[in-house]
Design an enzyme around this catalytic site. Structure first.
Site, mmCIF file in Angstrom:
data_model
loop_
_atom_site.group_PDB
_atom_site.id
_atom_site.type_symbol
_atom_site.label_atom_id
_atom_site.label_comp_id
_atom_site.label_asym_id
_atom_site.label_seq_id
_atom_site.Cartn_x
_atom_site.Cartn_y
_atom_site.Cartn_z
ATOM 1 N N LYS A 27 0.815 -1.220 0.000
ATOM 2 C CA LYS A 27 0.000 0.000 0.000
ATOM 3 C C LYS A 27 0.853 1.278 0.000
ATOM 4 O O LYS A 27 0.446 2.299 -0.555
ATOM 5 C CB LYS A 27 -0.947 0.010 1.203
ATOM 6 C CG LYS A 27 -2.069 -1.022 1.084
ATOM 7 C CD LYS A 27 -3.054 -0.908 2.229
ATOM 8 C CE LYS A 27 -4.078 -2.027 2.177
ATOM 9 N NZ LYS A 27 -5.057 -1.968 3.259
ATOM 10 N N MET A 80 -10.531 -4.577 13.223
ATOM 11 C CA MET A 80 -10.443 -4.540 11.750
ATOM 12 C C MET A 80 -10.131 -5.911 11.172
ATOM 13 O O MET A 80 -10.386 -6.165 10.001
ATOM 14 C CB MET A 80 -9.361 -3.546 11.326
ATOM 15 C CG MET A 80 -9.758 -2.102 11.481
ATOM 16 S SD MET A 80 -8.564 -1.098 10.598
ATOM 17 C CE MET A 80 -9.151 0.540 11.009
ATOM 18 N N GLY A 124 -13.897 -7.185 11.204
ATOM 19 C CA GLY A 124 -13.613 -6.290 10.079
ATOM 20 C C GLY A 124 -14.216 -6.715 8.754
ATOM 21 O O GLY A 124 -13.904 -6.118 7.715
HETATM 22 P P1 NDP Z 1 0.611 -2.133 10.067
HETATM 23 O O1 NDP Z 1 1.678 -3.162 10.054
HETATM 24 O O2 NDP Z 1 0.742 -0.931 9.195
HETATM 25 O O3 NDP Z 1 0.428 -1.559 11.573
HETATM 26 C C1 NDP Z 1 0.400 -2.429 12.644
HETATM 27 C C2 NDP Z 1 -0.012 -1.681 13.916
HETATM 28 O O4 NDP Z 1 -0.289 -2.667 14.938
HETATM 29 C C3 NDP Z 1 1.027 -0.754 14.494
HETATM 30 O O5 NDP Z 1 0.383 0.342 15.082
HETATM 31 C C4 NDP Z 1 1.709 -1.641 15.543
HETATM 32 O O6 NDP Z 1 2.296 -0.900 16.592
HETATM 33 C C5 NDP Z 1 0.516 -2.387 16.080
HETATM 34 N N1 NDP Z 1 0.815 -3.685 16.719
HETATM 35 C C6 NDP Z 1 1.281 -4.811 16.118
HETATM 36 N N2 NDP Z 1 1.357 -5.815 17.024
HETATM 37 C C7 NDP Z 1 0.921 -5.331 18.208
HETATM 38 C C8 NDP Z 1 0.749 -5.885 19.505
HETATM 39 N N3 NDP Z 1 1.053 -7.163 19.766
HETATM 40 N N4 NDP Z 1 0.257 -5.086 20.487
HETATM 41 C C9 NDP Z 1 -0.066 -3.795 20.226
HETATM 42 N N5 NDP Z 1 0.070 -3.218 19.013
HETATM 43 C C10 NDP Z 1 0.564 -3.970 18.020
HETATM 44 O O7 NDP Z 1 -0.738 -2.934 9.776
HETATM 45 P P2 NDP Z 1 -2.066 -2.352 9.083
HETATM 46 O O8 NDP Z 1 -2.352 -1.038 9.693
HETATM 47 O O9 NDP Z 1 -1.953 -2.449 7.608
HETATM 48 O O10 NDP Z 1 -3.166 -3.448 9.502
HETATM 49 C C11 NDP Z 1 -3.685 -3.501 10.824
HETATM 50 C C12 NDP Z 1 -4.863 -4.472 10.879
HETATM 51 O O11 NDP Z 1 -5.959 -3.996 10.118
HETATM 52 C C13 NDP Z 1 -4.573 -5.866 10.335
HETATM 53 O O12 NDP Z 1 -5.184 -6.826 11.206
HETATM 54 C C14 NDP Z 1 -5.255 -5.892 8.987
HETATM 55 O O13 NDP Z 1 -5.653 -7.204 8.616
HETATM 56 C C15 NDP Z 1 -6.466 -5.017 9.288
HETATM 57 N N6 NDP Z 1 -7.070 -4.407 8.095
HETATM 58 C C16 NDP Z 1 -8.369 -4.718 7.807
HETATM 59 C C17 NDP Z 1 -9.014 -4.145 6.737
HETATM 60 C C18 NDP Z 1 -10.446 -4.491 6.467
HETATM 61 O O14 NDP Z 1 -10.952 -4.137 5.385
HETATM 62 N N7 NDP Z 1 -11.133 -5.123 7.388
HETATM 63 C C19 NDP Z 1 -8.317 -3.204 5.824
HETATM 64 C C20 NDP Z 1 -6.954 -2.911 6.234
HETATM 65 C C21 NDP Z 1 -6.362 -3.514 7.317
HETATM 66 P P3 NDP Z 1 3.812 -0.325 16.481
HETATM 67 O O15 NDP Z 1 3.728 0.994 15.793
HETATM 68 O O16 NDP Z 1 4.228 -0.221 17.891
HETATM 69 O O17 NDP Z 1 4.607 -1.365 15.706
#
Ligand code: NDP
Length: 268
Positions: A66, A212, A235
Site C-alpha cells: 500500500k 479490523m 472487520g
Molecule cells: P501495520 O503493520 O501498518 O500496523 C500495525 C499496527 O499494529 C502498528 O500500530 C503496531 O504498533 C501495532 N501492533 C502490532 N502488534 C501489536 C501488539 N502485539 N500489540 C499492540 N500493538 C501492536 O498494519 P495495518 O495497519 O496495515 O493493519 C492492521 C490491521 O488492520 C490488520 O489486522 C489488517 O488485517 C487489518 N485491516 C483490515 C481491513 C479491512 O478491510 N477489514 C483493511 C486494512 C487492514 P507499532 O507501531 O508499535 O509497531
C-alpha cells in the site's frame, strides 16, 4: 471481453475481494472480471506497469504494497494523502490515480451496517499503522466529540496525530480513561493472537468494539471487550464496504452490500 480489474498483493490467495467484486458485478449486471495477482516482493511497480499496459482498468492493493502504491501514483485523493497509503488504483491513459477506501469502508460499516452514528461520540483508535492512518480522516469527517489515539510505539502515534487538523488526544495505554463509545482495534495484534494492553475501563455497556481483522473466530480483542460489556464487530463489514467504495470509484455506481456481507458471513 469486459473490463478487467485486479487485486495485487503478496500473499493474495486468502483474499475474499475477488468474490466480493464478482458479486457486485453480478448484482449490477456489469461485465467485468476481477482476479488476484501475486506480485513478487521486489516487483510491485513492474506488476502495475504490466497490468496498465495490458488494458487493466484498475486494481486494489493489499499487504505489503500500500505504501509502494502511494509512491507510484500520478494523482492522489485527499484521503489517500492523509493515509500515506493507497489501496485502490485507477489506470487511465498512462495516469495512475490513487485512493484509499479503507477508512470510508470502516465508517460505512459503523454507521450503515452497525447503525451507529460517529458524530458526537467518544472514539478510541488503537494502532498507528497504515489501517489506522487510513481511518483517521474519514472518522474526523464524521464529527466525533473526541478522538483518542493509542499505539504501542508512542512516538508513531504522536507523529501521525500531528498530521491532522483536529485535536487528536494521544495517550499511552496506561493513561486511558473510559469508557469510549467506539473502540477500533487497528493494530495487527489479532493476526498473531495477541491483545493490545488496553485497560478494561475503555469498554462499557454502550461501547462498540470493532476489530479490523476478520476471520471465522472471535479475536482476543473482541473477547476481552465482550467480557467487559461491549458489543463487538469484526472487520468483514469494513472489507465489503471498502470494496464497494472502490467499485463506486471505478464504475460510478454503488453496489448494495448487505446481501454480499450476509453471504460471506454465512460461508465463514
Ligand atoms: P501495520 O503493520 O501498518 O500496523 C500495525 C499496527 O499494529 C502498528 O500500530 C503496531 O504498533 C501495532 N501492533 C502490532 N502488534 C501489536 C501488539 N502485539 N500489540 C499492540 N500493538 C501492536 O498494519 P495495518 O495497519 O496495515 O493493519 C492492521 C490491521 O488492520 C490488520 O489486522 C489488517 O488485517 C487489518 N485491516 C483490515 C481491513 C479491512 O478491510 N477489514 C483493511 C486494512 C487492514 P507499532 O507501531 O508499535 O509497531
Amino acid at each position: 471481453m469486459g473490463d478487467f480489474y485486479r487485486l495485487i498483493g503478496n500473499p493474495v490467495g486468502h483474499s475474499k475481494s475477488p468474490l466480493i467484486h464478482a458479486a457486485f458485478a453480478r448484482q449490477l449486471g456489469i461485465d467485468l472480471t476481477y482476479d488476484s495477482v501475486l506480485a513478487p516482493l521486489d516487483g510491485f511497480a513492474a506488476t502495475v506497469a504490466a497490468l496498465a499496459a495490458a488494458g487493466c482498468k484498475g486494481a486494489n492493493v493489499t499487504v505489503p504494497f500500500k505504501i509502494a502504491a502511494f509512491a507510484l501514483c500520478t494523482r492522489l485523493s485527499a484521503r489517500a494523502r492523509a493515509a500515506g497509503a493507497v489501496n485502490t488504483l485507477t489506470f487511465d491513459a498512462g495516469a495512475i490515480a490513487g485512493d484509499n477506501t479503507d477508512g470510508a469502508g470502516l465508517v460505512a460499516d459503523i454507521t450503515g451496517n452497525a447503525g451507529l452514528a460517529i458524530a458526537g461520540q467518544r472514539v478510541l483508535v488503537v494502532g498507528a499503522g497504515g489501517a489506522a492512518r487510513g481511518a483517521l480522516l474519514p472518522l474526523i469527517e464524521q464529527g466525533p466529540a473526541t478522538l483518542t489515539l493509542v499505539n504501542r510505539t508512542a512516538a508513531t502515534a504522536a507523529a501521525v496525530a500531528a498530521q491532522f487538523d483536529f485535536p487528536i488526544d494521544v495517550r499511552a495505554f496506561a493513561e486511558l480513561r473510559g469508557p469510549f463509545d467506539i473502540v477500533i482495534n487497528a493494530t495487527s495484534a489479532s493476526l498473531t493472537g495477541a491483545l493490545p494492553p488496553l485497560p478494561a475501563c475503555v469498554f462499557g455497556a454502550g461501547t462498540l468494539a470493532l476489530d479490523m481483522m476478520y476471520g471465522a473466530a472471535s479475536t482476543p480483542f473482541m473477547a476481552f471487550a465482550a467480557e467487559h460489556g461491549a458489543a463487538t464487530r469484526d472487520g468483514l463489514g469494513m472489507l465489503v464496504e471498502q470494496a464497494a467504495e472502490a467499485f463506486y470509484g471505478w464504475r460510478g455506481v454503488r453496489p448494495a452490500t448487505a446481501a454480499v456481507l450476509a453471504s460471506l458471513r454465512a460461508a465463514a
